[in-house]
Design a protein around this motif. Structure first.
Motif, PDB file in Angstrom:
ATOM      1  N   SER A 398      14.903 -20.147 -25.843  1.00  0.00           N
ATOM      2  CA  SER A 398      15.006 -18.868 -25.146  1.00  0.00           C
ATOM      3  C   SER A 398      13.657 -18.573 -24.494  1.00  0.00           C
ATOM      4  O   SER A 398      12.797 -17.913 -25.081  1.00  0.00           O
ATOM      5  N   PRO A 399      13.443 -19.050 -23.261  1.00  0.00           N
ATOM      6  CA  PRO A 399      12.133 -18.915 -22.604  1.00  0.00           C
ATOM      7  C   PRO A 399      11.656 -17.486 -22.436  1.00  0.00           C
ATOM      8  O   PRO A 399      10.450 -17.247 -22.342  1.00  0.00           O
ATOM      9  N   ALA A 400      12.563 -16.519 -22.394  1.00  0.00           N
ATOM     10  CA  ALA A 400      12.161 -15.127 -22.192  1.00  0.00           C
ATOM     11  C   ALA A 400      11.456 -14.546 -23.409  1.00  0.00           C
ATOM     12  O   ALA A 400      10.741 -13.541 -23.295  1.00  0.00           O
ATOM     13  N   ARG A 401      11.642 -15.145 -24.581  1.00  0.00           N
ATOM     14  CA  ARG A 401      10.957 -14.651 -25.772  1.00  0.00           C
ATOM     15  C   ARG A 401       9.472 -14.959 -25.684  1.00  0.00           C
ATOM     16  O   ARG A 401       9.064 -16.040 -25.254  1.00  0.00           O
ATOM     17  N   GLY A 402       8.631 -13.987 -26.081  1.00  0.00           N
ATOM     18  CA  GLY A 402       7.197 -14.219 -26.049  1.00  0.00           C
ATOM     19  C   GLY A 402       6.420 -12.938 -25.851  1.00  0.00           C
ATOM     20  O   GLY A 402       6.934 -11.828 -26.064  1.00  0.00           O
ATOM     21  N   ILE A 403       5.168 -13.081 -25.431  1.00  0.00           N
ATOM     22  CA  ILE A 403       4.252 -11.949 -25.252  1.00  0.00           C
ATOM     23  C   ILE A 403       3.983 -11.756 -23.767  1.00  0.00           C
ATOM     24  O   ILE A 403       3.729 -12.716 -23.035  1.00  0.00           O
ATOM     25  N   TYR A 404       4.004 -10.505 -23.344  1.00  0.00           N
ATOM     26  CA  TYR A 404       3.825 -10.129 -21.943  1.00  0.00           C
ATOM     27  C   TYR A 404       2.709  -9.090 -21.805  1.00  0.00           C
ATOM     28  O   TYR A 404       2.385  -8.374 -22.755  1.00  0.00           O
ATOM     29  N   GLY A 405       2.175  -8.991 -20.609  1.00  0.00           N
ATOM     30  CA  GLY A 405       1.231  -7.936 -20.282  1.00  0.00           C
ATOM     31  C   GLY A 405       1.546  -7.412 -18.899  1.00  0.00           C
ATOM     32  O   GLY A 405       2.141  -8.111 -18.063  1.00  0.00           O
ATOM     33  N   GLY A 406       1.158  -6.151 -18.628  1.00  0.00           N
ATOM     34  CA  GLY A 406       1.460  -5.585 -17.324  1.00  0.00           C
ATOM     35  C   GLY A 406       0.505  -4.478 -16.939  1.00  0.00           C
ATOM     36  O   GLY A 406      -0.212  -3.916 -17.778  1.00  0.00           O
ATOM     37  N   PHE A 407       0.489  -4.172 -15.634  1.00  0.00           N
ATOM     38  CA  PHE A 407      -0.365  -3.123 -15.092  1.00  0.00           C
ATOM     39  C   PHE A 407       0.365  -2.453 -13.939  1.00  0.00           C
ATOM     40  O   PHE A 407       1.069  -3.108 -13.169  1.00  0.00           O
ATOM     41  N   SER A 408       0.206  -1.134 -13.807  1.00  0.00           N
ATOM     42  CA  SER A 408       0.812  -0.380 -12.714  1.00  0.00           C
ATOM     43  C   SER A 408      -0.177   0.637 -12.174  1.00  0.00           C
ATOM     44  O   SER A 408      -0.955   1.221 -12.941  1.00  0.00           O
ATOM     45  N   ALA A 409      -0.136   0.856 -10.870  1.00  0.00           N
ATOM     46  CA  ALA A 409      -0.944   1.892 -10.220  1.00  0.00           C
ATOM     47  C   ALA A 409      -0.082   2.558  -9.158  1.00  0.00           C
ATOM     48  O   ALA A 409       0.568   1.869  -8.356  1.00  0.00           O
ATOM     49  N   MET A 410      -0.069   3.891  -9.155  1.00  0.00           N
ATOM     50  CA  MET A 410       0.737   4.647  -8.199  1.00  0.00           C
ATOM     51  C   MET A 410      -0.087   5.807  -7.653  1.00  0.00           C
ATOM     52  O   MET A 410      -0.932   6.373  -8.358  1.00  0.00           O
ATOM     53  N   TYR A 411       0.217   6.167  -6.401  1.00  0.00           N
ATOM     54  CA  TYR A 411      -0.534   7.250  -5.750  1.00  0.00           C
ATOM     55  C   TYR A 411       0.416   8.090  -4.903  1.00  0.00           C
ATOM     56  O   TYR A 411       1.370   7.579  -4.315  1.00  0.00           O
ATOM     57  N   ALA A 412       0.114   9.396  -4.843  1.00  0.00           N
ATOM     58  CA  ALA A 412       0.844  10.323  -3.973  1.00  0.00           C
ATOM     59  C   ALA A 412      -0.125  11.404  -3.497  1.00  0.00           C
ATOM     60  O   ALA A 412      -1.047  11.786  -4.233  1.00  0.00           O
ATOM     61  N   PRO A 413       0.025  11.913  -2.273  1.00  0.00           N
ATOM     62  CA  PRO A 413      -0.871  12.948  -1.747  1.00  0.00           C
ATOM     63  C   PRO A 413      -0.866  14.197  -2.624  1.00  0.00           C
ATOM     64  O   PRO A 413       0.197  14.664  -3.053  1.00  0.00           O
ATOM     65  N   SER A 414      -2.034  14.748  -2.895  1.00  0.00           N
ATOM     66  CA  SER A 414      -2.155  15.877  -3.815  1.00  0.00           C
ATOM     67  C   SER A 414      -1.808  17.221  -3.184  1.00  0.00           C
ATOM     68  O   SER A 414      -1.734  18.218  -3.893  1.00  0.00           O
ATOM     69  N   ASP A 415      -1.580  17.266  -1.864  1.00  0.00           N
ATOM     70  CA  ASP A 415      -1.265  18.552  -1.249  1.00  0.00           C
ATOM     71  C   ASP A 415       0.182  18.984  -1.484  1.00  0.00           C
ATOM     72  O   ASP A 415       0.501  20.176  -1.397  1.00  0.00           O
ATOM     73  N   VAL A 416       1.073  18.000  -1.823  1.00  0.00           N
ATOM     74  CA  VAL A 416       2.474  18.353  -2.094  1.00  0.00           C
ATOM     75  C   VAL A 416       2.994  17.756  -3.404  1.00  0.00           C
ATOM     76  O   VAL A 416       4.171  17.892  -3.709  1.00  0.00           O
ATOM     77  N   ASN A 417       2.136  17.129  -4.179  1.00  0.00           N
ATOM     78  CA  ASN A 417       2.545  16.502  -5.440  1.00  0.00           C
ATOM     79  C   ASN A 417       1.636  16.956  -6.578  1.00  0.00           C
ATOM     80  O   ASN A 417       0.411  16.883  -6.459  1.00  0.00           O
ATOM     81  N   LYS A 418       2.213  17.397  -7.681  1.00  0.00           N
ATOM     82  CA  LYS A 418       1.405  17.825  -8.816  1.00  0.00           C
ATOM     83  C   LYS A 418       0.692  16.657  -9.479  1.00  0.00           C
ATOM     84  O   LYS A 418      -0.393  16.825 -10.041  1.00  0.00           O
ATOM     85  N   VAL A 419       1.298  15.459  -9.462  1.00  0.00           N
ATOM     86  CA  VAL A 419       0.642  14.257  -9.975  1.00  0.00           C
ATOM     87  C   VAL A 419       0.166  13.454  -8.776  1.00  0.00           C
ATOM     88  O   VAL A 419       0.958  13.060  -7.927  1.00  0.00           O
ATOM     89  N   SER A 420      -1.145  13.206  -8.711  1.00  0.00           N
ATOM     90  CA  SER A 420      -1.678  12.488  -7.547  1.00  0.00           C
ATOM     91  C   SER A 420      -1.860  11.001  -7.807  1.00  0.00           C
ATOM     92  O   SER A 420      -1.804  10.201  -6.872  1.00  0.00           O
ATOM     93  N   HIS A 421      -2.104  10.613  -9.074  1.00  0.00           N
ATOM     94  CA  HIS A 421      -2.121   9.183  -9.360  1.00  0.00           C
ATOM     95  C   HIS A 421      -1.685   8.911 -10.794  1.00  0.00           C
ATOM     96  O   HIS A 421      -1.758   9.781 -11.658  1.00  0.00           O
ATOM     97  N   TYR A 422      -1.212   7.681 -11.002  1.00  0.00           N
ATOM     98  CA  TYR A 422      -0.716   7.260 -12.308  1.00  0.00           C
ATOM     99  C   TYR A 422      -1.165   5.827 -12.539  1.00  0.00           C
ATOM    100  O   TYR A 422      -0.974   4.947 -11.692  1.00  0.00           O
ATOM    101  N   LEU A 423      -1.777   5.579 -13.705  1.00  0.00           N
ATOM    102  CA  LEU A 423      -2.232   4.240 -14.071  1.00  0.00           C
ATOM    103  C   LEU A 423      -1.642   3.879 -15.434  1.00  0.00           C
ATOM    104  O   LEU A 423      -1.554   4.732 -16.328  1.00  0.00           O
ATOM    105  N   GLU A 424      -1.266   2.619 -15.591  1.00  0.00           N
ATOM    106  CA  GLU A 424      -0.699   2.182 -16.870  1.00  0.00           C
ATOM    107  C   GLU A 424      -1.082   0.739 -17.153  1.00  0.00           C
ATOM    108  O   GLU A 424      -1.037  -0.116 -16.266  1.00  0.00           O
ATOM    109  N   VAL A 425      -1.462   0.486 -18.409  1.00  0.00           N
ATOM    110  CA  VAL A 425      -1.697  -0.872 -18.902  1.00  0.00           C
ATOM    111  C   VAL A 425      -0.787  -1.062 -20.102  1.00  0.00           C
ATOM    112  O   VAL A 425      -0.706  -0.178 -20.971  1.00  0.00           O
TER     113      VAL A 425
END
Length: 519
Positions: A398-425
């Protein structure tokens, strides 16, 4: 925070991302756990063009040109020739024994493993990135032959129920009544999501990979901003492919949280895309999605979608609880485009998934920079995400079994969005222990930054404010039996409320207990 209902399935099927702009902070982190718990048992959907579903270890399924092939051994009946009186009788299909033919070693044929549930694969929902557990991983499987009888008519189905309880166990934390909560878990928060998806195979009429999908959903939350009570649709869709699966088309009332970014059971949390108007199971909207497969790994996916209400999911669901309305107040059109590279796990080839996307929305959003001015009529969102398998624990089986890692970065203009950026590891494992191949573990750290316009406005009023929120979460999902999963999670949040807070609400330590059952 999303309780993925189909989103959902570790199995968290999300409630699908239940994120409202008014309670976004809570939804961001506290709900991350809930969202993740629902689809814990399900893995990311494989590309219908070139991949087979990522399942728990089981019989091999052979594919040719994207079609599942079931191999059955057949017994050949022949009339045995008349034997001489002195010759001993021998069964027709019995191979020569080593003793009867000492000069020749008998040849043996390896029997192919047959997956009795492979015949249902073409009836699972198509076009989404997340595989809801298949019939083999349900509590009723094919008992009584009901599922087979429906499959003979071209009908497939899957249902599930997810129940979650979240509570803040931070010592001396402020508590509120259940109707006056400022974030999920401040008081014990219970939620239940119950869904049913039915598909109909149009391939039987010569339409390539053709499928009609219809789904309904019922949900209840003790904290209404997390997801107001509703009974309605979660999808009505038509899907088919063109040019030997080079082009995929899907249209109808869709939940694009299952179509873009790949919010798998381990992340990323779709905060930025939710406030930018992306639809989900609890708030499906009319959409047309087209995916172009450049080859077996590279793809580009585009969507023209009616936006969720620019005032947030709570406002949208309050105005359109059934999900059938064509539009809601101030909602316009959301255009999404995602370009990605996905290499599915195989023997000696770890899984890799890279994707980047952009969205533009012409809905009329409240203007945070100039609150007394008319609404702004433009919004946008940008994201990149990477997930990579570092180690395969059972590459051959079962090749899908194992250990993974990931990263995400998101951005939105702060003049109309309460959340302007989001980072995740994130760091996660599928089937890490050979004795528990269906279990999953995940650890993640997230940071969200609030709009400086919204923060400055609250500061001018004399409120205590914070400019960002950081969270660390972990969870373990155990597969207790076919179709039955249980999740235990722990989430620490620095600043669990949105922008403003009191001295007693500066931190939270939420405990999550969740169960998911599929049938």
């Amino acid at each position: 925070m999303t309780v993925r209902t189909r989103s959902a399935a570790v199995p968290v099927f999300s409630t699908r991302s239940i994120i409202s702009k008014t309670g976004l902070a809570t939804a961001v982190c506290a709900a991350s756990l809930v969202c993740s718990s629902a689809f814990a048992g399900a893995e990311k959907i494989s590309d219908t063009r070139s991949e087979a579903p990522d399942e728990a270890p089981g019989p091999a399924i052979q594919k040719q040109s994207g079609a599942i092939i079931s191999i059955r051994s057949r017994r050949i009946n022949r009339t045995a020739p008349l034997a001489a009186p002195s010759a001993p009788a021998r069964a027709t299909n019995t191979p020569d024994s080593r003793h009867d033919r000492p000069d020749k070693v008998a040849e043996t044929k390896r029997r192919e493993k047959v997956d009795p549930f492979a015949k249902f694969d073409h009836l699972r929902e198509k076009g989404i990135w997340l595989n809801i557990p298949g019939p083999a991983d349900t509590i009723n499987q094919d008992k009584g032959g009901v599922r087979s009888a429906l499959a003979n008519l071209g009908i497939g189905y899957v249902g599930w129920t997810q129940n979650s309880l979240i509570d803040n166990r931070m010592p001396n934390a402020a508590k509120s009544t259940i109707f006056n909560q400022r974030y999920i878990g401040e008081s014990p928060t219970f939620g239940t999501v119950n869904s049913m998806i039915v598909t109909y195979d149009l391939g039987r009429f010569g339409i390539p990979d053709g499928q009609i999908t219809m789904g309904v959903e019922q949900q209840y939350w003790t904290r209404k901003p997390a997801g107001p009570d509703r009974v309605g649709i979660n999808t009505i869709a038509y899907y088919q492919t063109f040019f030997d699966r080079t082009l995929e088309l899907k249209m109808g009332y869709l939940g694009n949280h299952d179509e873009f970014l790949g919010m798998n059971p381990f992340g990323p949390t779709p905060v930025i895309l939710s406030q930018a108007g992306m639809s989900n199971n609890s708030a499906p909207t009319p959409a047309l999605n087209v995916r172009y497969n450049l080859d077996d790994r590279l793809y580009n996916k585009i969507s023209i979608q009616r936006s969720v209400s620019p005032d947030g999911q709570l406002a949208h669901m309050s105005e359109n609880p059934t999900g059938l309305n064509w539009r809601t107040a101030n909602a316009g059109i959301l255009l999404l485009d995602e370009f990605g590279y996905k290499n599915k796990a195989a023997v000696g080839s770890p899984e890799t998934w890279l994707r980047a996307g952009i969205g533009f929305n012409d809905s009329r959003y409240p203007h945070l920079a100039y609150p007394i001015q008319p609404r702004a009529n433009a919004n946008s969102a940008y994201y990149v995400a990477v997930d990579r398998q570092f180690w395969q624990s059972d590459a051959e089986g079962s090749p899908a079994r194992g250990i993974y890692g990931g990263f995400s970065a998101m951005y939105a203009p702060s003049d109309v969005n309460k959340v302007s950026h989001y980072l995740e590891v994130r760091l996660y494992a599928k089937g890490l222990f050979s004795s528990r191949p269906g279990d999953q573990i995940a650890i993640a750290a997230t940071n969200i930054a609030w709009s400086h316009f919204a923060v400055d406005a609250a500061l001018a009023k004399g409120d205590l404010v914070h400019r960002d929120s950081t969270a660390i979460r972990g969870r373990y999902t155990a597969r207790l039996a076919p179709g039955v999963y249980a999740t235990l999670g722990l989430l620490y949040i620095n600043n669990p409320t949105a922008i403003t807070y009191t001295r007693q609400t500066g931190h939270a330590l939420n405990v999550l207990v969740s169960t998911s059952v599929f049938f």
